[in-house]
Design a protein around this motif. Structure first.
Motif, PDB file in Angstrom:
ATOM      1  N   TYR A  56    -104.460  48.924 -49.258  1.00  0.00           N
ATOM      2  CA  TYR A  56    -103.009  48.965 -49.438  1.00  0.00           C
ATOM      3  C   TYR A  56    -102.734  49.178 -50.918  1.00  0.00           C
ATOM      4  N   TRP A  57    -101.773  50.036 -51.225  1.00  0.00           N
ATOM      5  CA  TRP A  57    -101.375  50.206 -52.614  1.00  0.00           C
ATOM      6  C   TRP A  57    -100.696  48.935 -53.074  1.00  0.00           C
ATOM      7  N   ALA A  58    -101.079  48.497 -54.240  1.00  0.00           N
ATOM      8  CA  ALA A  58    -100.490  47.316 -54.873  1.00  0.00           C
ATOM      9  C   ALA A  58    -100.337  47.663 -56.357  1.00  0.00           C
ATOM     10  N   ASP A  59     -99.361  48.534 -56.626  1.00  0.00           N
ATOM     11  CA  ASP A  59     -99.166  49.046 -57.981  1.00  0.00           C
ATOM     12  C   ASP A  59     -98.555  48.019 -58.919  1.00  0.00           C
ATOM     13  N   SER A  60     -97.967  46.980 -58.363  1.00  0.00           N
ATOM     14  CA  SER A  60     -97.393  45.909 -59.179  1.00  0.00           C
ATOM     15  C   SER A  60     -98.264  44.671 -59.049  1.00  0.00           C
ATOM     16  N   PHE A  61     -98.257  43.880 -60.093  1.00  0.00           N
ATOM     17  CA  PHE A  61     -99.003  42.625 -60.052  1.00  0.00           C
ATOM     18  C   PHE A  61     -98.358  41.639 -61.017  1.00  0.00           C
ATOM     19  N   GLU A  62     -98.694  40.398 -60.839  1.00  0.00           N
ATOM     20  CA  GLU A  62     -98.243  39.322 -61.713  1.00  0.00           C
ATOM     21  C   GLU A  62     -99.452  38.460 -62.050  1.00  0.00           C
ATOM     22  N   VAL A  63     -99.355  37.769 -63.156  1.00  0.00           N
ATOM     23  CA  VAL A  63    -100.347  36.761 -63.500  1.00  0.00           C
ATOM     24  C   VAL A  63     -99.612  35.433 -63.474  1.00  0.00           C
ATOM     25  N   ASP A  64    -100.080  34.530 -62.633  1.00  0.00           N
ATOM     26  CA  ASP A  64     -99.460  33.217 -62.468  1.00  0.00           C
ATOM     27  C   ASP A  64    -100.491  32.170 -62.874  1.00  0.00           C
ATOM     28  N   GLY A  65    -100.430  31.762 -64.148  1.00  0.00           N
ATOM     29  CA  GLY A  65    -101.440  30.842 -64.669  1.00  0.00           C
ATOM     30  C   GLY A  65    -102.771  31.556 -64.722  1.00  0.00           C
ATOM     31  N   ASP A  66    -103.748  31.035 -63.981  1.00  0.00           N
ATOM     32  CA  ASP A  66    -105.059  31.690 -63.941  1.00  0.00           C
ATOM     33  C   ASP A  66    -105.243  32.512 -62.665  1.00  0.00           C
ATOM     34  N   LYS A  67    -104.131  32.756 -61.957  1.00  0.00           N
ATOM     35  CA  LYS A  67    -104.201  33.514 -60.708  1.00  0.00           C
ATOM     36  C   LYS A  67    -103.588  34.900 -60.881  1.00  0.00           C
ATOM     37  N   TYR A  68    -104.245  35.877 -60.301  1.00  0.00           N
ATOM     38  CA  TYR A  68    -103.779  37.257 -60.282  1.00  0.00           C
ATOM     39  C   TYR A  68    -103.103  37.466 -58.933  1.00  0.00           C
ATOM     40  N   VAL A  69    -101.888  38.000 -58.934  1.00  0.00           N
ATOM     41  CA  VAL A  69    -101.134  38.204 -57.700  1.00  0.00           C
ATOM     42  C   VAL A  69    -100.821  39.689 -57.551  1.00  0.00           C
ATOM     43  N   ALA A  70    -101.372  40.310 -56.526  1.00  0.00           N
ATOM     44  CA  ALA A  70    -101.107  41.716 -56.234  1.00  0.00           C
ATOM     45  C   ALA A  70     -99.844  41.794 -55.381  1.00  0.00           C
ATOM     46  N   ILE A  71     -99.017  42.800 -55.652  1.00  0.00           N
ATOM     47  CA  ILE A  71     -97.772  42.982 -54.907  1.00  0.00           C
ATOM     48  C   ILE A  71     -97.857  44.313 -54.163  1.00  0.00           C
ATOM     49  N   ILE A  72     -97.728  44.256 -52.851  1.00  0.00           N
ATOM     50  CA  ILE A  72     -97.835  45.453 -52.019  1.00  0.00           C
ATOM     51  C   ILE A  72     -96.684  46.406 -52.330  1.00  0.00           C
ATOM     52  N   THR A  73     -97.036  47.672 -52.601  1.00  0.00           N
ATOM     53  CA  THR A  73     -96.050  48.721 -52.879  1.00  0.00           C
ATOM     54  C   THR A  73     -96.251  49.914 -51.956  1.00  0.00           C
ATOM     55  N   ASP A  74     -97.084  49.766 -50.950  1.00  0.00           N
ATOM     56  CA  ASP A  74     -97.526  50.870 -50.092  1.00  0.00           C
ATOM     57  C   ASP A  74     -96.488  51.195 -49.020  1.00  0.00           C
ATOM     58  N   SER A  75     -95.909  52.390 -49.115  1.00  0.00           N
ATOM     59  CA  SER A  75     -94.915  52.820 -48.126  1.00  0.00           C
ATOM     60  C   SER A  75     -95.493  53.830 -47.133  1.00  0.00           C
ATOM     61  N   ARG A  76     -96.813  54.077 -47.220  1.00  0.00           N
ATOM     62  CA  ARG A  76     -97.430  55.020 -46.277  1.00  0.00           C
ATOM     63  C   ARG A  76     -97.361  54.448 -44.865  1.00  0.00           C
ATOM     64  N   PRO A  77     -97.252  55.334 -43.871  1.00  0.00           N
ATOM     65  CA  PRO A  77     -97.250  54.841 -42.490  1.00  0.00           C
ATOM     66  C   PRO A  77     -98.606  54.216 -42.146  1.00  0.00           C
ATOM     67  N   ASP A  78     -98.571  53.137 -41.414  1.00  0.00           N
ATOM     68  CA  ASP A  78     -99.785  52.397 -41.077  1.00  0.00           C
ATOM     69  C   ASP A  78    -100.584  53.034 -39.940  1.00  0.00           C
ATOM     70  N   GLU A  79     -99.910  53.625 -38.986  1.00  0.00           N
ATOM     71  CA  GLU A  79    -100.584  54.160 -37.799  1.00  0.00           C
ATOM     72  C   GLU A  79    -101.666  55.181 -38.124  1.00  0.00           C
ATOM     73  N   PRO A  80    -101.413  56.194 -38.982  1.00  0.00           N
ATOM     74  CA  PRO A  80    -102.492  57.154 -39.259  1.00  0.00           C
ATOM     75  C   PRO A  80    -103.721  56.509 -39.905  1.00  0.00           C
ATOM     76  N   LEU A  81    -103.517  55.409 -40.638  1.00  0.00           N
ATOM     77  CA  LEU A  81    -104.627  54.701 -41.270  1.00  0.00           C
ATOM     78  C   LEU A  81    -105.200  53.622 -40.361  1.00  0.00           C
ATOM     79  N   ARG A  82    -104.534  53.402 -39.241  1.00  0.00           N
ATOM     80  CA  ARG A  82    -104.950  52.400 -38.257  1.00  0.00           C
ATOM     81  C   ARG A  82    -105.139  51.024 -38.886  1.00  0.00           C
ATOM     82  N   ARG A  83    -104.127  50.639 -39.609  1.00  0.00           N
ATOM     83  CA  ARG A  83    -104.161  49.327 -40.256  1.00  0.00           C
ATOM     84  C   ARG A  83    -102.930  48.545 -39.849  1.00  0.00           C
ATOM     85  N   LYS A  84    -102.998  47.246 -40.019  1.00  0.00           N
ATOM     86  CA  LYS A  84    -101.845  46.421 -39.692  1.00  0.00           C
ATOM     87  C   LYS A  84    -100.775  46.612 -40.767  1.00  0.00           C
ATOM     88  N   HIS A  85     -99.537  46.340 -40.405  1.00  0.00           N
ATOM     89  CA  HIS A  85     -98.434  46.518 -41.341  1.00  0.00           C
ATOM     90  C   HIS A  85     -98.319  45.305 -42.264  1.00  0.00           C
TER      91      HIS A  85
END
Length: 129
Positions: A56-85
Motif C-alpha cells: 500500500y502506498w504510504a507517502d505520508s508518515f509521522e514520528v510519534d516519540g520513538d514510533k514511526y507511523v505510516a499513513i495510507i495514501t493509496d487510492s488505487r483500486p484494490d480488486e486488480p491487486l487482490r488485496r483487502k481495502h
C-alpha cells in the motif's frame, strides 16, 4: 526442539502463503517488478517483504516519540491487486525492526507491506527514486 520445529514451519508457511502473485505484475515496469520481488524483510533477510498484492502506498508518515507511523495514501483500486481495502488516512504503527532503509526506492512512493491480518512485513519510506 519442538518449539524450533514449530517456529521454522510457521516461518516457511508465512513466507510461502504471503507472497501472492495473481498476474498483477503484468502492467508493472520490469525494473519495479524486480525491486518488489527482491525486497527482503530487514529483520529477516531470508524472507521477502512480499509483493504488490501486499503493498500500500504510504507517502505520508509521522514520528510519534520513538514510533514511526505510516499513513495510507493509496487510492488505487484494490480488486486488480487482490488485496483487502484499507482507507486512505489509516495510520499504521511500524515496528522499528520493520523499517527498510538499506535500498533505494524506485517507485516514488512510501510503501508499507501488510498481511491480511495487518502484520507489517516492511515499510520503505518515500523517496530515493
Amino acid at each position: 526442539m519442538k518449539r524450533l520445529v514449530l517456529c521454522t514451519a510457521f516461518g516457511l508457511l508465512m513466507s510461502v502463503a504471503s507472497a501472492r502473485d495473481f498476474g498483477q505484475w503484468e502492467a508493472t515496469d520490469p525494473l519495479i517488478r524486480q525491486w518488489y520481488q527482491a525486497l527482503m524483510q530487514p529483520d529477516n533477510p531470508a524472507v521477502s517483504c512480499c509483493g504488490e498484492a501486499d503493498a500500500y502506498w504510504a507517502d505520508s508518515f509521522e514520528v510519534d516519540g520513538d514510533k514511526y507511523v505510516a499513513i495510507i495514501t493509496d487510492s488505487r483500486p484494490d480488486e486488480p491487486l487482490r488485496r483487502k481495502h484499507i482507507d486512505i488516512g489509516t495510520r499504521i504503527v511500524v515496528p522499528n525492526h520493520k523499517l527498510k532503509y538499506d535500498q533505494s526506492n524506485p517507485t516514488g512512493h512510501g510503501i508499507i507491506f501488510l498481511s491480511r491480518g495487518d502484520y507489517v512485513y516492511c515499510y520503505v519510506a518515500p523517496g530515493g527514486v
